[in-house]
Design a protein around this motif. Structure first.
Motif, short mmCIF file in Angstrom:
data_model
loop_
_atom_site.label_atom_id
_atom_site.label_comp_id
_atom_site.label_asym_id
_atom_site.label_seq_id
_atom_site.Cartn_x
_atom_site.Cartn_y
_atom_site.Cartn_z
N VAL A 237 0.86 -1.18 0.00
CA VAL A 237 0.00 0.00 0.00
C VAL A 237 0.90 1.24 0.00
N VAL A 238 0.67 2.11 -0.95
CA VAL A 238 1.44 3.35 -1.07
C VAL A 238 0.56 4.50 -0.60
N GLU A 317 -0.75 1.15 12.06
CA GLU A 317 -0.68 0.18 13.15
C GLU A 317 0.04 -1.07 12.68
N VAL A 318 0.80 -1.70 13.60
CA VAL A 318 1.50 -2.95 13.33
C VAL A 318 0.69 -4.09 13.93
N ARG A 319 0.27 -5.01 13.08
CA ARG A 319 -0.50 -6.16 13.52
C ARG A 319 0.20 -7.43 13.08
N GLY A 320 1.19 -7.84 13.87
CA GLY A 320 1.99 -9.00 13.49
C GLY A 320 2.77 -8.72 12.23
N ALA A 321 2.58 -9.56 11.22
CA ALA A 321 3.26 -9.36 9.93
C ALA A 321 2.55 -8.34 9.06
N ALA A 322 1.36 -7.93 9.46
CA ALA A 322 0.59 -6.98 8.66
C ALA A 322 0.85 -5.56 9.10
N ARG A 323 0.76 -4.65 8.15
CA ARG A 323 0.82 -3.23 8.42
C ARG A 323 -0.54 -2.65 8.05
N SER A 324 -1.20 -2.02 9.01
CA SER A 324 -2.58 -1.57 8.82
C SER A 324 -2.65 -0.05 8.78
N ALA A 335 -1.71 -4.56 4.64
CA ALA A 335 -0.75 -4.96 3.61
C ALA A 335 0.48 -5.55 4.28
N HIS A 336 1.24 -6.30 3.49
CA HIS A 336 2.54 -6.78 3.98
C HIS A 336 3.50 -5.62 4.18
N THR A 337 3.43 -4.64 3.25
CA THR A 337 4.37 -3.52 3.30
C THR A 337 3.64 -2.21 2.99
N VAL A 338 4.22 -1.12 3.46
CA VAL A 338 3.68 0.22 3.21
C VAL A 338 4.82 1.13 2.78
N ILE A 339 4.58 1.93 1.76
CA ILE A 339 5.53 2.99 1.37
C ILE A 339 4.87 4.32 1.68
N VAL A 340 5.49 5.08 2.57
CA VAL A 340 4.98 6.41 2.93
C VAL A 340 5.56 7.42 1.94
#
Length: 559
Positions: A237-238, A317-324, A335-340
């Protein structure tokens, strides 16, 4: 529904006798069906409703044919009201022989173009010659159909300015009408809206939908922009649709990642508002920010990236391996990853009157939208970097004069040399150094500003209705508070900037050090202007977006 640009002009007929109504419509279609669309109604009120809908959709109406003797509303009464909606349509009254005196009187009442006696068999002799003459007169000076989205608002309304800016930056063609103009009043009337601050602006879509004081989300949905993620979980998610975000979305999707880009206002960021970018690789003649970012947007969509508009990220938010990512409406996307890549916003001027007049003569980065209204005006632009210089050059095409208000001693500290040369060679632009705007004065719109010399403190009041502000950049990162490390100015720290005395801080949870663009949260990366120590250039932002995707792949390989 037919495309607005290909819809035929309308011939509208109204008669309360169904048999006569069908007969008139049949004769019209037989002769004129190839070039015109026939619309029929069974009463005056229904015909007026049809005309209002046609007007809101931007259709043309060539001829109005109305029976005189109708119970709810006579033909003359109908034509009198129809004149307000389509004043240029030709008006024909259908009447019996006994009503010819009424028809003659109607020539003065409703500026009647012709009256026809019923019955008119055969139509080739008594009906078509009359209609041929009316259509010939109408086609000699046909009104231009307006198929774009229409915006009606107060000229000095902040929200009206925001709506116009939103549509322009999202490449939505629109036509602007002041609420006190004749055309604006007609549109408000047919839309059933009032010309007051609570209902304006009124937006009419190409399909005739009326939006009263719409939010950006409502506007985006009606003009065909995606406003909700189609999935709950993505690989990437970007956040942010500037050059860095568009680059990341493009490369992520092209390399097989399920990618969503989320943008709060419009793709392009500050670069998208630039009138001319002349130092970007591959465009020797320059390119506008809107052109560059629109091409990038289409390219990202081509590779399968999903672009979601008018969603404002408020928390990570960090939810285990997920980034929310949580949005302002309470919804989330994981998502697995986020680009800010949320970029920066122009800092706001402080001083009496400035905030109250924002959008009413004081504008932040709106040079492209407002330029046409600045014809032969004295304009002031605050700022000494490239964005201010580009705006000054663009505004000088329309304005009588443009004054660059710069706090520094010269433009050399923050503006590119090629742009300084252009500014210096432009006779309409003058540079006022060691100066700042400390006050804005005006009732319903800007009337003058107060300038202060930063060395002597001396103040001067100058008359102007236009002030464009391009003063530095404030990162849009408050939504990361408490999750991602930022510097004292709010920019996101990443890679080497996270190290303390060359060592990984104790809060870092992994055995390896952070990747180059990785933030203090593994799997969350920063690219473009939002990152601390970034170059603040379009080319570097595009490069960082692509590089961030490479590091995303490296991170995903370790999951």
């Amino acid at each position: 529904m037919d495309d607005a640009s290909t819809r035929k002009p309308v011939l509208l007929t109204v008669d309360d006798d169904p048999a006569v109504s069908r007969s008139v419509a049949r004769d019209l279609r037989r002769r004129y069906g190839d070039a015109y669309r026939v619309v029929r109604a069974d009463s005056g009120p229904l015909a007026l409703d049809a005309l209002r809908e046609l007007r809101l959709r931007g259709d043309q109406v060539a001829v109005l044919l109305a029976d005189h003797r109708m119970p709810e509303m006579t033909g003359i009464e109908f034509l009198e009201q129809a004149m307000d909606i389509y004043p240029q349509a030709r008006r024909v009254l259908l009447t019996a022989y006994a009503d010819t005196d009424v028809a003659i009187d109607a020539v003065n009442v409703v500026d009647l173009d012709h009256y026809l006696l019923k019955p008119w068999d055969p139509p080739e002799e008594k009906f078509y010659p009359v209609l041929d003459a009316q259509l010939e007169a109408w086609t000699a000076h046909p009104p231009k159909a307006v198929h774009e989205t229409k915006v009606v608002g107060h000229r000095w309304s902040a929200r009206s300015s925001e709506v116009r800016e939103f549509l322009a930056r999202n490449q939505v063609p629109y036509r602007w009408y002041a609420s006190d103009s004749p055309e604006g009043r007609v549109l408000l009337d047919v839309a059933g809206a009032d010309a007051d601050d609570t209902t304006l602006p009124v937006v009419v879509t190409t399909q005739g939908e009326v939006l009263v004081a719409p939010s950006d989300g409502e506007l985006a949905e009606q003009v065909g922009l995606s406003v909700s993620p189609s999935e709950r979980f993505y690989d990437l998610v970007v956040i942010g649709g500037g050059p860095a975000g568009l680059s990341a979305a493009l490369y992520g999707a092209s390399e097989g990642l399920r990618t969503a880009l989320v943008e709060r206002t419009a793709t392009g960021g500050q670069a998208g508002q630039s009138s001319r970018i002349e130092n970007y690789l591959g465009f020797p003649d320059g390119v506008s920010g809107a052109q560059l970012t629109e091409r990038a947007r289409r390219q990202a969509l081509k590779f399968g990236a999903e672009i979601v508009m008018t969603r404002d990220a408020v928390a990570l938010e960090v939810r285990g391996a997920a980034r929310s990512v949580r949005f302002d409406d309470g919804s989330t996307v994981d998502a697995h990853t986020v680009i800010v890549a949320s970029g920066v916003a122009y800092r706001e001027l402080s001083g009496p009157g400035i905030g109250a007049l924002t959008g009413r003569g004081v504008y932040y980065g709106s040079a492209l939208t407002e330029a046409s209204a600045c014809e032969d005006q004295d304009i002031y632009v605050v700022g000494g970097a490239n964005s201010a210089g580009q705006a000054a050059m663009y505004l000088s095409r329309h304005a009588k004069s443009v004054t660059l208000v710069v706090r520094a001693a010269s433009l050399d500290q923050s503006m590119s040399r090629y742009l300084i040369a252009q500014v210096e060679q432009n006779d309409r632009i003058r540079v006022r150094t060691h100066s700042e705007v400390v006050e804005a004065v005006g009732d319903d719109h800007l009337e003058r500003i107060v300038l202060q010399d930063t060395v002597t403190g001396e103040q001067e009041s100058v008359d102007t209705g236009w002030l464009f502000v391009f003063i530095g950049a404030a990162p849009l990162t408050t939504w990361l508070d408490g999750t991602v490390t930022r510097d004292d100015h709010g920019f996101v720290c990443a890679g080497h900037d996270l190290l303390v005395e060359g060592k990984v801080p104790d809060s870092w949870p992994l055995d390896r050090p952070p990747y180059h663009l990785e933030t203090s949260v593994p799997g969350v990366f920063a690219a473009g202007d939002v990152r601390a120590e970034s170059a603040k250039r379009v080319a570097s932002a595009v490069g960082e977006g692509a590089m961030a995707v490479m590091l995303v792949h490296r991170y995903l390989e370790q999951l």
